[in-house]
Enzyme design. Structure first.
Site, PDB file in Angstrom:
ATOM      1  CB  CYS A 115     -28.782   1.417  18.200  1.00  0.00           C
ATOM      2  SG  CYS A 115     -29.431   2.968  18.839  1.00  0.00           S
ATOM      3  CG  HIS A 255     -31.610  -0.239  15.661  1.00  0.00           C
ATOM      4  ND1 HIS A 255     -32.216  -0.226  16.897  1.00  0.00           N
ATOM      5  CD2 HIS A 255     -31.109   1.013  15.466  1.00  0.00           C
ATOM      6  CE1 HIS A 255     -32.076   0.982  17.422  1.00  0.00           C
ATOM      7  NE2 HIS A 255     -31.414   1.745  16.578  1.00  0.00           N
ATOM      8  CG  ASN A 285     -33.445   4.298  18.357  1.00  0.00           C
ATOM      9  OD1 ASN A 285     -33.344   3.246  19.003  1.00  0.00           O
ATOM     10  ND2 ASN A 285     -32.429   4.848  17.719  1.00  0.00           N
TER      11      ASN A 285
HETATM   12  N1  COA Z   1     -38.741  19.245  13.745  1.00  0.00           N
HETATM   13  C1  COA Z   1     -38.677  20.135  12.733  1.00  0.00           C
HETATM   14  N2  COA Z   1     -37.528  20.435  12.106  1.00  0.00           N
HETATM   15  C2  COA Z   1     -36.404  19.810  12.513  1.00  0.00           C
HETATM   16  C3  COA Z   1     -36.403  18.888  13.559  1.00  0.00           C
HETATM   17  C4  COA Z   1     -37.635  18.629  14.184  1.00  0.00           C
HETATM   18  N3  COA Z   1     -37.765  17.753  15.202  1.00  0.00           N
HETATM   19  N4  COA Z   1     -35.153  18.448  13.736  1.00  0.00           N
HETATM   20  C5  COA Z   1     -34.382  19.056  12.839  1.00  0.00           C
HETATM   21  N5  COA Z   1     -35.142  19.891  12.092  1.00  0.00           N
HETATM   22  C6  COA Z   1     -34.740  20.767  11.015  1.00  0.00           C
HETATM   23  C7  COA Z   1     -33.245  21.034  11.014  1.00  0.00           C
HETATM   24  O1  COA Z   1     -32.949  22.083  11.906  1.00  0.00           O
HETATM   25  C8  COA Z   1     -32.996  21.400   9.579  1.00  0.00           C
HETATM   26  O2  COA Z   1     -33.373  22.727   9.381  1.00  0.00           O
HETATM   27  P1  COA Z   1     -32.483  23.694   8.444  1.00  0.00           P
HETATM   28  O3  COA Z   1     -32.531  23.049   7.085  1.00  0.00           O
HETATM   29  O4  COA Z   1     -33.194  24.990   8.538  1.00  0.00           O
HETATM   30  O5  COA Z   1     -31.119  23.669   9.049  1.00  0.00           O
HETATM   31  C9  COA Z   1     -33.997  20.518   8.810  1.00  0.00           C
HETATM   32  O6  COA Z   1     -34.979  20.117   9.772  1.00  0.00           O
HETATM   33  C10 COA Z   1     -33.375  19.302   8.212  1.00  0.00           C
HETATM   34  O7  COA Z   1     -32.555  18.689   9.179  1.00  0.00           O
HETATM   35  P2  COA Z   1     -31.746  17.416   8.845  1.00  0.00           P
HETATM   36  O8  COA Z   1     -30.892  17.068  10.026  1.00  0.00           O
HETATM   37  O9  COA Z   1     -31.087  17.531   7.520  1.00  0.00           O
HETATM   38  O10 COA Z   1     -32.929  16.353   8.734  1.00  0.00           O
HETATM   39  P3  COA Z   1     -32.801  14.868   8.288  1.00  0.00           P
HETATM   40  O11 COA Z   1     -33.694  14.641   7.150  1.00  0.00           O
HETATM   41  O12 COA Z   1     -31.382  14.438   8.178  1.00  0.00           O
HETATM   42  O13 COA Z   1     -33.419  14.119   9.537  1.00  0.00           O
HETATM   43  C11 COA Z   1     -32.788  12.886  11.488  1.00  0.00           C
HETATM   44  C12 COA Z   1     -32.833  14.248  10.818  1.00  0.00           C
HETATM   45  C13 COA Z   1     -32.202  13.047  12.887  1.00  0.00           C
HETATM   46  C14 COA Z   1     -34.186  12.350  11.564  1.00  0.00           C
HETATM   47  C15 COA Z   1     -31.897  11.962  10.640  1.00  0.00           C
HETATM   48  O14 COA Z   1     -30.678  12.587  10.369  1.00  0.00           O
HETATM   49  C16 COA Z   1     -31.631  10.642  11.301  1.00  0.00           C
HETATM   50  O15 COA Z   1     -32.521   9.825  11.445  1.00  0.00           O
HETATM   51  N6  COA Z   1     -30.365  10.376  11.636  1.00  0.00           N
HETATM   52  C17 COA Z   1     -29.943   9.097  12.186  1.00  0.00           C
HETATM   53  C18 COA Z   1     -30.624   8.810  13.470  1.00  0.00           C
HETATM   54  C19 COA Z   1     -30.155   7.549  14.049  1.00  0.00           C
HETATM   55  O16 COA Z   1     -30.212   6.559  13.404  1.00  0.00           O
HETATM   56  N7  COA Z   1     -29.697   7.630  15.285  1.00  0.00           N
HETATM   57  C20 COA Z   1     -29.379   6.566  16.146  1.00  0.00           C
HETATM   58  C21 COA Z   1     -28.342   5.694  15.650  1.00  0.00           C
HETATM   59  S1  COA Z   1     -28.993   4.140  15.646  1.00  0.00           S
END
Ligand code: COA
Length: 328
Positions: A115, A255, A285
């Site tokens: 990214c 980004h 993204n």
């Molecule tokens: N829909 C519904 N629930 C979802 C889900 C979806 N698409 N994806 C995950 N969940 C659930 C998880 O299973 C978890 O459930 P649990 O509490 O029962 O285990 C809950 O939602 C919370 O998950 P969590 O991973 O803590 O959510 P989050 O608030 O951290 O958001 C991301 C997840 C992926 C959106 C976030 O971590 C993120 O943006 N990370 C960085 C992404 C990124 O920048 N990536 C590229 C690098 S540039």
């Protein structure tokens, strides 16, 4: 720097097909409310078609850029492509783009910084101009993320989309262009964000295919935390070392990985959201394409002399920031 390298044109390309949150609700256990509140994404574009690789989008963006800037293909000195989804392991995406856009014989290579790829490529291309080696450099960021996503994994498939964006870099005598840049990295981030199978360490096998190891793996929590801290730090550092206050900055170009990461970065830099380019709701993204797609969409709102801070974070981990003065 001897000369500055300025962006003298920008072009984006996104495929027509829109993958909405409602469609994803039919594919995995998720819902619009969760996706919008946790990421800010409402839909993303997906490239359809047999044998349609990332080059399809990159070529469109570059051809349209050449036309728009009235640039003869024979005048281009170098093509740098940023991507993690080249058409093939080799040759490079840049080689394919140079050939299909009728720029034979010129150097062309890819940069793989996930990214942060576009930002890295922009910095490399601008240095090539600053030293006087080249006069016209095309930097294209393009990714077909849909080709490496598991549409049964709700934690990753909702985040990414396909797209391409390209800029033309040329020397500038009026003090516009890339005025400062830095890049950072931490390879220990490998365990949190990777695509294992198919590399030389783990060649693809039937078993790995069955396990889905040929798709993006992400441990979202640690990536989120690192992204917030590195994007915020990077924006602040480049502003401080160029004596730029929040008032001096016209545009933050972050980004687009997660709206919450963008908001935190803007907050830390003291910039109101009106000064931040955000289009994540439409495209998700698009990895190496997010920053040029923002520049493309905001092109008409920018003025010559505007101070832009570009900031990125991605797999690797990799990160960086660029301070540039808009030239037109
Ligand atoms: N829909 C519904 N629930 C979802 C889900 C979806 N698409 N994806 C995950 N969940 C659930 C998880 O299973 C978890 O459930 P649990 O509490 O029962 O285990 C809950 O939602 C919370 O998950 P969590 O991973 O803590 O959510 P989050 O608030 O951290 O958001 C991301 C997840 C992926 C959106 C976030 O971590 C993120 O943006 N990370 C960085 C992404 C990124 O920048 N990536 C590229 C690098 S540039």
């Amino acid at each position: 720097m001897d000369k500055t390298a300025a962006i003298s044109g920008v072009m984006g390309y996104v495929p027509d097909f829109r993958l909405t949150n409602a469609m994803l609700e039919e594919m995995v256990d998720t819902n619009d409310e969760w996706i919008v509140s946790r990421t800010g994404i409402k839909e993303r574009r997906i490239l359809k078609g047999e044998q349609a690789g990332t080059s399809v989008m990159a070529i469109e963006a570059v051809n349209r850029l050449l036309e728009k800037t009235n640039t003869a293909t024979t005048d281009v000195d170098l093509v740098i492509a940023a991507t993690v989804t080249p058409d093939m392991r080799f040759p490079s995406l840049a080689n394919i783009v140079a050939d299909k856009c009728k720029m034979p014989g010129i150097p062309a290579f890819d940069i793989n910084a996930a990214c942060s790829g576009f930002l890295y490529a922009l910095n490399v291309g601008s240095q090539m101009i600053s030293t006087g080696l080249y006069k016209k450099v095309i930097v294209v960021g393009a990714d077909k993320m849909s080709s490496i996503l598991n549409y049964k994994d709700r934690s990753t498939c909702i985040l990414f989309g396909d797209g391409a964006g390209a800029v033309l870099l040329e020397p500038n005598e009026e003090g516009c262009g890339v005025l400062d840049c830095f890049m950072g990295g931490d390879g220990s981030g490998e365990k949190y964000l990777n695509l294992k199978a198919g590399g030389s360490r783990t060649p693809l096998t039937h078993e790995l295919l069955d396990l889905g190891a040929h798709y993006v793996f992400q441990d979202g929590g640690p990536v989120f935390k690192m992204a917030v801290s590195k994007m915020a730090e990077s924006a602040k550092l480049i502003m401080e070392r160029n004596q730029l206050s929040a008032e001096d900055v016209h545009w933050l170009v972050p980004h687009q990985a997660n709206k919450r990461i963008i908001d935190a970065t803007a907050n830390f830099a003291g910039l109101p959201i009106e000064k931040v380019m955000v289009n994540i709701e439409k495209y998700g993204n698009t990895t190496a394409a997010t920053i040029p797609l923002c520049l493309w969409e905001w092109e008409n709102k920018m003025n010559p002399g505007d101070n832009l801070i570009l900031v990125a974070f991605g797999g690797g981990f990799s990160w960086g920031a660029t301070y540039l003065k808009w030239a037109y």
